[in-house]
Design a protein around this motif. Structure first.
Motif, PDB file in Angstrom:
ATOM      1  N   LYS B 112       0.831  -1.206   0.000  1.00 18.94           N
ATOM      2  CA  LYS B 112       0.000   0.000   0.000  1.00 18.94           C
ATOM      3  C   LYS B 112       0.865   1.256   0.000  1.00 18.94           C
ATOM      4  O   LYS B 112       0.649   2.180  -0.782  1.00 18.94           O
ATOM      5  CB  LYS B 112      -0.925  -0.001   1.216  1.00 18.94           C
ATOM      6  N   GLU B 116       1.359   4.378  -2.776  1.00 19.26           N
ATOM      7  CA  GLU B 116       1.257   5.825  -2.547  1.00 19.26           C
ATOM      8  C   GLU B 116       2.461   6.536  -3.183  1.00 19.26           C
ATOM      9  O   GLU B 116       2.312   7.616  -3.759  1.00 19.26           O
ATOM     10  CB  GLU B 116       1.162   6.157  -1.052  1.00 19.26           C
ATOM     11  N   HIS B 119       1.619   6.765  -6.726  1.00 13.13           N
ATOM     12  CA  HIS B 119       0.648   7.822  -7.002  1.00 13.13           C
ATOM     13  C   HIS B 119       1.349   9.175  -7.089  1.00 13.13           C
ATOM     14  O   HIS B 119       1.058   9.987  -7.967  1.00 13.13           O
ATOM     15  CB  HIS B 119      -0.423   7.881  -5.905  1.00 13.13           C
ATOM     16  N   ASP B 170      -8.362   6.937   2.896  1.00 11.66           N
ATOM     17  CA  ASP B 170      -8.382   6.499   1.495  1.00 11.66           C
ATOM     18  C   ASP B 170      -9.809   6.544   0.949  1.00 11.66           C
ATOM     19  O   ASP B 170     -10.025   6.846  -0.227  1.00 11.66           O
ATOM     20  CB  ASP B 170      -7.787   5.096   1.344  1.00 11.66           C
ATOM     21  N   GLU B 199      -6.665   2.737  -5.275  1.00  9.86           N
ATOM     22  CA  GLU B 199      -7.138   3.180  -3.966  1.00  9.86           C
ATOM     23  C   GLU B 199      -8.138   2.215  -3.341  1.00  9.86           C
ATOM     24  O   GLU B 199      -8.243   2.124  -2.128  1.00  9.86           O
ATOM     25  CB  GLU B 199      -7.789   4.563  -4.058  1.00  9.86           C
ATOM     26  N   HIS B 202      -6.699  -0.101  -1.109  1.00 11.03           N
ATOM     27  CA  HIS B 202      -6.296   0.559   0.130  1.00 11.03           C
ATOM     28  C   HIS B 202      -7.463   0.654   1.104  1.00 11.03           C
ATOM     29  O   HIS B 202      -7.335   0.388   2.294  1.00 11.03           O
ATOM     30  CB  HIS B 202      -5.796   1.973  -0.172  1.00 11.03           C
TER      31      HIS B 202
HETATM   32 FE   LIG Z   1      -4.238   5.235  -0.920  1.00  5.27          FE
END
Ligand SMILES: [Fe+2]
Ligand SMILES: [Fe+2]
Lengths: 95, 351
Positions: B112, B116, B119, B170, B199, B202
């Motif tokens: 996870k 990020e 992202h 999230d 996401e 997540h």
């Molecule tokens: Fe996230």
């Protein structure tokens, strides 16, 4: 900043056999080997691809500075390039 | 044009969630508009008129198109702030990687947190298409001249906080971000599609952590409830100030960077969470939370916006710690960046 030495690479991924590589995004890397590794970690963490190309962004020659341009206009009046342009006599099969 | 998840990548099965369904709706909405757009944009003469026609027709602006300076600046500010949030957002959860209760939880949390980071990188790449460099943006963050989401200035006190972050933080991010998949700027919209797909894993892993705790021992249940109590209002504040005080909203809506107001998104989030809290067997810390038959929505207590402003200005529980940590790890990574660049240079010279 040392990162300034890291050029920008455009990343293309083939999602699976039988499909073309498609552009997925870009990244910075010092060289082609690292660009490939970074692209794997960044763009294929979930098996999004079976093959990756990385291309130095500076090496790409693009058609024009505009996405809308006279460059593509010549194609606009050639409707006869599309099968729908033609009248098919009624009753014709497999054409 | 938006990529259809089912066709452009083999990930639908992998993501296993309802986000591809939502994205399908996004695609359907856009297809309908595309044909009308072709007519309007053809008629437009001049750069500004063409830009307006593209926006009006719900089409995408692409990097080399002409765009108003203020549109470019707004996007750079928003995308950079979003990217910084993803990067700083690794810290509260990173805090628990070494202390995750099982190997499975540790592996999930690592994945996870790595997402990020991804992202952040997708978003920096999108921002760079607007003519700024990632280095500049990182410098602005480190100098404290660009912000990140205030939510990451709250501490993760227990393992249950990792669950609450996944479910609520999230979750709120998803509600904020799904409409951004239809943002008028192409590279940002495409980055958001990738992000939204990831996401929902997540959010689910967070929900599962809380569900496991709330069905465990009394102490575990209390820990889960405590985390929800602490994260609920900061999560509501993630949607920003109320519409009446929101400075950038109107122009962003006109440009179709933003599709819904802060209050609309906040309401949507509350309405989703109430049912899910029921499944968890946990309560949301709001005595005034109740269904409003007339509005067909829940009435709820607003978060403390003065607190939000204080945290944004730098006075949250962890602002200094987050920035100090980011600066330190940036400095400590300098030798790696330099070594890689030196090696590349040497190889290029040898070739
Ligand atoms: Fe996230
Ligand atoms: Fe994220």
């Amino acid at each position: 900043m040392p990162d300034n030495d890291w050029p920008l690479w455009e990343v293309f991924v083939r999602p699976r056999r039988g499909l073309s590589h498609g552009h997925v995004g870009s990244l910075h890397a010092p060289d082609a080997t690292m660009a490939l590794r970074n692209a794997r970690d960044l763009y294929t963490r979930r098996q999004e691809g079976v093959s990756i190309w990385v291309v130095p962004a500076a090496e790409i020659t693009a058609s024009s500075p505009d996405e809308k341009d006279a460059f593509f206009d010549p194609a606009a009046d050639k409707v006869y390039r599309h099968p729908t342009f033609y009248d098919v006599p009624e009753g014709t099969q497999h054409l | 044009m938006l990529a259809k998840p089912s066709e452009s990548c083999n990930t639908v099965e992998v993501y296993g969630n309802d986000i591809p369904g939502l994205l399908g709706e996004v695609e359907a909405a856009e297809t309908a508009l595309r044909e009308a757009a072709a007519r309007d944009t053809e008629a437009a003469h001049g750069e500004a008129a063409y830009f307006d026609a593209v926006i009006k027709a719900d089409q995408k602006i692409e990097p080399r198109d002409w765009m108003p300076d203020s549109y470019r600046k707004t996007l750079i500010r928003q995308i950079a702030q979003h990217a910084h949030s993803e990067i700083i957002g690794m810290q509260p959860e990173g805090n628990w990687i070494s202390r995750a209760p099982t190997l499975k939880r540790k592996a999930i949390l690592l994945a996870k947190v790595q997402d990020e980071a991804g992202h952040g990188l997708y978003l920096y790449a999108a921002a760079e298409t607007l003519g700024v460099s990632r280095d500049e943006l990182v410098e602005l963050l480190l100098a404290g001249r660009q912000k990140y989401s205030s939510i990451f200035n709250y501490p993760t006190l227990t393992w249950a906080d990792v669950g609450a972050i996944g479910w609520l933080v999230d979750g709120a991010a998803i509600v904020n971000q799904v409409p951004l998949c239809r943002c008028s700027y192409g590279p940002y919209a495409r980055a958001m599609i990738r992000i939204c797909k990831e996401e929902s894993f997540h959010q689910r892993q967070g929900f599962e952590i809380l569900h496991t705790l709330s069905h465990g021992t009394e102490a575990q249940r209390a820990m889960a409830q405590g985390a929800v109590d602490r994260w609920w209002y900061p999560s509501l504040a993630m949607f920003g100030p109320p519409d009446a005080d929101s400075t950038h909203s109107a122009q962003s809506m006109a440009w179709k960077i933003k599709r819904f107001s802060n209050d609309e998104l906040r309401q949507r989030f509350v309405d989703m969470c109430v049912q899910q809290a029921g499944v968890l067997g946990l309560t949301l810390p709001d005595p005034d939370l109740r269904w409003n038959e007339e509005r067909q929505a829940y009435d709820y207590t607003q978060p403390d916006y003065d607190e939000l402003m204080r945290v944004i200005k730098g006075d949250g529980p962890c602002n200094r710690q987050r920035m100090a940590h980011r600066r330190r790890s940036h400095d400590e990574g300098a030798w790696v960046r330099e070594a890689a660049a030196a090696y590349a240079k040497k190889r290029a010279a040898d070739a």
